[in-house]
Each structure stands twice: as structure tokens, then as C-alpha cells.
Design an enzyme around this catalytic site. Sequence first.
Site, PDB file in Angstrom:
ATOM      1  N   CYS A 362       0.811  -1.216   0.000  1.00 27.42           N
ATOM      2  CA  CYS A 362       0.000   0.000   0.000  1.00 27.42           C
ATOM      3  C   CYS A 362       0.846   1.269   0.000  1.00 27.42           C
ATOM      4  O   CYS A 362       0.457   2.274  -0.599  1.00 27.42           O
ATOM      5  CB  CYS A 362      -0.966   0.004   1.170  1.00 27.42           C
ATOM      6  SG  CYS A 362      -0.173  -0.140   2.788  1.00 27.42           S
ATOM      7  N   HIS A 618      -1.675   1.244   7.357  1.00 28.27           N
ATOM      8  CA  HIS A 618      -2.209   1.135   5.996  1.00 28.27           C
ATOM      9  C   HIS A 618      -2.239   2.515   5.342  1.00 28.27           C
ATOM     10  O   HIS A 618      -2.809   3.459   5.883  1.00 28.27           O
ATOM     11  CB  HIS A 618      -3.613   0.545   6.024  1.00 28.27           C
ATOM     12  CG  HIS A 618      -4.222   0.384   4.662  1.00 28.27           C
ATOM     13  ND1 HIS A 618      -3.640  -0.374   3.666  1.00 28.27           N
ATOM     14  CD2 HIS A 618      -5.352   0.907   4.124  1.00 28.27           C
ATOM     15  CE1 HIS A 618      -4.395  -0.312   2.579  1.00 28.27           C
ATOM     16  NE2 HIS A 618      -5.432   0.460   2.833  1.00 28.27           N
TER      17      HIS A 618
END
Length: 710
Positions: A362, A618
Site C-alpha cells: 500500500c 495502511h
Amino acid sequence: MEPKTVVKEKFFVVLRGKSRKGFCRGCIGRVEAETQRGELVGLLYGSGSNAGTPKSGGVVRREDIYPLTRHQAQLLLFISSASKRLELLCNPQLFSAICDLSQNDLVVVKHKKGHLPGLVKNLMQIGRKDHKDDLHMLGFEVEFVDSDHNLSSKKPAPLPLFSAADIVQVVPSYSVPLGLQWRDGKYGGRKAVTRISSMPNIGSRAHQVRENHAEQSVTQSQSLSTCHVPLEVGSMVEVMSNMGITVYGVVRWLGLPAGKTDEWAGIELDYEVNGCSDGKYGDQRYFTCKESRALFVPVTKCSPDSRFVCSSPGRETPKPTEAPPVPPFEDSEEDASPIPESEVLSLLVGKMKGIQGHINSCYLDATLFSLFSSSVTLDNICQKPADTEQPTTCTLRKIVNRLRRQGFVPADSVMNFRKQLGCDTFQTEEKDPEEFITVLFQEVLCMEPLLKLRSRGETSQGAYTFQIFLEKEQMGQMPTVQQLLDTSCLSGDLKFEEMPSCLMVQMPRFGNKYKMFSHIIPSTELDITDLLYNSPRECFLCGHLAEYECLECLPDRKLQPGRIKQYCTTCNTQVHSHHMRQGHSPKGLEVPADVPSDSPLPRHTMQLFAVLCIQTSHYVSFVKYGADPHSWLFFDSMADRCGNDQSGYNIPEIRACPELGDFLSESEEVLAQANPSHTPELVRRLLCDSYMFLYQNPATPLSKSNHQEP
């Protein structure tokens, strides 16, 4: 050069590329010949009453088209808007289901009264066909189903005619309640229709549900609705409406609405439905979305979106590189330009859009999307002569071109890029965006440092990103990026030696958990005039040429706290004659000799074009894709997942977030008083989770001159 004759008749739609010689995006044509260079010569079908008659055509590149059958071409031809044709093609499973429709299939169509269910009664041919080269346009006659689940018994009237673009859902037979009665009293004998999927992979085919599998499908649908799968914000779900129509969407909010005792879900639907809101329930706003797309229901009414649930026993869940199927991509020598603002929403917004994440990627996905999806400033940074390119540079260019042309980059492309970076940790571990940015610009793109920083008047040092360092006591509870940058530079006695083309500012956040500030207000425009070394600056008070600056005056509440304070000689004396400032130590500035003391000085500003955010390790990103203040996108490379951790694949998603533009258009004073908990979900994420702000100077885009000599 003479074209080669093509024997087999072929139809196509133009997906991308600049308009040239008669062809533009969304137009439909038929291949007549192929040149020796591999380009296609074809006829163009127009619009209006003569839509089915081909006109004189032109030349188009093979990689810029998508082939069509005659039936598909005729369905698309009845859609008058080229952009709506492309929007439909971005949902190939829906288009595939529409192409397979037959009499008495149940659909949901756009209507002036909203989205209504109805039965397909006839496939209509529209227009004349005088020659063999002509095409009929094809549309659907649809008979509506009333709210009592019976066909309308009013006086027969001509049935309304709909194009393929008007159909928003094809309802499979097993998702219709068994109590729904048809006019002929028959239910079980209807042909099962393809269940549509929102995975936008042009060329893929939805799984066909045949009659002999109908019973199994009903069982699967029932088991999905009864299984207790925990939901969270971002989960994709389906809900059976009161009219017996399954609607699909994404959970945007979970909690207890006013007056309720059980947990409810706020769902953003895939399309507009009558009676739905824009994120409000009662008088309270819980999230923000487009009008008529917010549905609030008890959590018990929600089921996992069966289009993405791989629950069949004995059926192997596809691997990320195998599923979902993606269209082939042949990169050309010509680099794709940034996506025009008018085309971004149709190409990028939706599920399975952007860059597909895999194995902690990510940080890389969000960074690449932020840098290359729509930034004009960064357009030329990977355009080097082909004979001097390294494999990593070639791979990067393919990723960028695929993103800009198809709107989707599969995980295997990014995994290949990570492997070529040459470090095992890049392939398996999550790294910081600033570490990746340094490797990207220095080793892959072979560019000189984007920033030249001078500390305490010494020799300048190069850098690719700027890290904010300061003491928390120097700032208020909710600082702006401008205030953070100004304070950090003054505290460290840092100056920019020259105006940068791209400035990536990393917030004072260390590790995945510790944040120095709970909320940071984005500065859409960053003024670095007062941070340029040996550059003329205005007096903070009178506007004349400044000769002194004072770090101690920075937090002064009587002098606009957070603003850099520099003064001419007169104002410096007056300001520091105050008893509370007599202990300050103003620093003299180097003033250019040829600048008049009273002449107006130009301001040097940079524009915000992207923000990287992090929450629980994230990374996601917000990207400004055009000049309109509302032109903002939100990208998450791992928004959802199909299958388990071993054999499933991530589902990336891009959402339009115009509400961010509304929020950022407010004054800094209003923003400083905002309560993040009362803002829309995406606005709150930007305020609370910001990690790095990316700014560009449109006046001086990065170009080949910034590259190091090979």
C-alpha cells in the site's frame, strides 16, 4: 504506404488516445484495413438519425480500441453520449449481462421517477438499414413492475424504450423473492441471467448462471444472507429492498442512529435509488455521498456482496495474478498523458480501479497513484530515451501508461516492479513512502534531488522530501501545513536555495502510531516566498523590503501566530521596542542590492495535488485531479478482499470526494474551529491521518533537464 485489406468484418469502440483523423474517445467504427505499421483504417458511425450509416473514417491505433461484436456495437450505438458508452464499458460484467438479455428478464432501469424494476419485453431495432454496411441501433422495451410486485394493470400504452446505458442492474432469477408473481404465473422456468459484477475489467466475462445451477444458486444466496460475517466500514454488502430488488453498496458508517437500539449500517449504494439520502438519516449527517445513494438499514439486513464472495466448496479461489481477469495491455512507444479532468471520473472511479495492492504494497501503491495519476507537473519525469532506460524505468512507465489508459494496474505489474528494485524488503515488507520516493527518483528515474536546502548559510544539501521537525509547544492544537513548514524552517535555520518544482512535506509523525498532532489542516496553497534563500521579502507590517527576521516573534498572539515575521529596519525597531519583545534576537537578512525598498514583490506559491495518509499501518491517498475545487479522488489499493489471505486477491477502489473541496474552500479560521468528528468520513481521515502533503509548481514542471547525466 498502402494498407493491407482486412477480410473479416470487425467493429470497435475507441477507448483512449487523442482525437485524430475522424476518431475520438467513445466513438464506434468498423475496421476496413490495416496499415503496415499496424494501425487500423476504419469507417466511423455517427450519431442522430443517421447513426447507423458509416461516414468517411480515419486511422486509429490498435491499442486504443476495444473490439465489439455486431450486437454490442448496435447496443452502444443507441447510447448518444460517448462518455456514457465508456462508463458502461467500465463495468464489463453489467455490459455482458445486458448483451445476454432476453424476453421477460428482470432489470432495474433509470427513469424520471428514479430507479425502477421492470421486465424486458422486446429488443427494438431503431433506424433504417439501407446498405449492408449500415447498423441498426438496438434498444429495450421495458414493462415496469409496480410496488405490489405485480405487473401494472393500467390501460396498455406504448412501452418506454431504454438504451443499454439506462440499465443499472440485471437481476438474476435467484435473487428475486419466491413470492413475486409473474403475469403468466410461471417463475421457475425463467432463464437465469448473468449476475453482474462491478469489477471494471474490459473484456472479462461474468460467470454464467445456467438453469441447471439455479437451485444451487438459491442455496448459496440463502446461506450468504444467514451467515454471520462481521462487517466494518469499507465492507461491500448487498441488501434486499422492499421491492425484492437486490441493491449493492459499501458500508460507510456503523453505529446507533438516534432513536434506535440495535446497530445500523449506513451504505453508499452503487447507483441512485428513490427515497435514499446523501448521507443523512433524520436530521443527523453520518457520512456524505451523492444524492439518493445513502441507505440506512439494520446490520442484520446486510449480507456480504455475493459478487465477491468465493464460498463454493471445492472451488479454488483465484490467485491475485489470475483473478479477476484483466484486459491485455500492449505498451506503445508514446507515453500516456495525464488523464484530462473531464475523463477522470468515467475512467477511474469505482471498484477494481487504480493500482491493485498485494503483500504490504500500500505504501508503494498510494505513492505511485499520487504522483502519476493526474499530475501535469510530473508528466515528463519518466520520459527518457528508450536506449538509455533501465528495466525498472521501463516497468514504471508501463505502470503509469496502464493506469492512465485503462484505469487499472493489476498486482503482478507492481510486484514485478518491487522485485526489480533489487531489495528483498521492497518485495515483502512495508516501507515508508519517503524511502520509496528517494529510491524512485534517485535510482529509477536518475533525477537530481528535488530540493536544495541551505542550513545556516552553509553549502546547500539535496533532498527528495522535506521532514518537519519542531517542538509541539511551538504550535497550536490544529496547525496548518503552512504553519508547520514555516516554523520548522525557521527553527532549523533552513532555506530553499531555489523554487522547487515538487515539494513533498512529511508531517511530524514517527512510526505507525505516534502523531505529534491529532489533526492537521491542509494548506491548499503553500507560500514559500519567505523561505527562499537570498530572495527579496516583504516587511510583515508595512510591505517594504524586509531586512530582518525574528524567530521569537513567530508564536506572538498579537502578530498572527504561526506566520513568519520579517521587518524593514523601521518596523523592526518599533516591534521590538515593546517590553515583551525586547529580549528577542532579530536576525539580519541578506538583501539584494538591486531591489527598490518600496517596490511590490512577487509571491512564490505551490499548489497541493495529493496527500498520503496512514492509519494502523495502511496507506491511502487523496489526489486533486483538476482545477475545480471539488475535483478530488480517494484511493485505497486494498479497500476490500476476495478470498482468504493465502489464495485471495485485493480489491482496490477509487472514490470521488467532492465534499473535500467544500471543506477546504473554507477559510483557515473556520477550518481551525471545525470538529473533525462531525465532518464527513473522508474529510475526517484527511485531517486525522495525513502523513505527507505533495505540492507542485505548475509554472516549472519537472522535465528532462532535471535528470542526471547517464
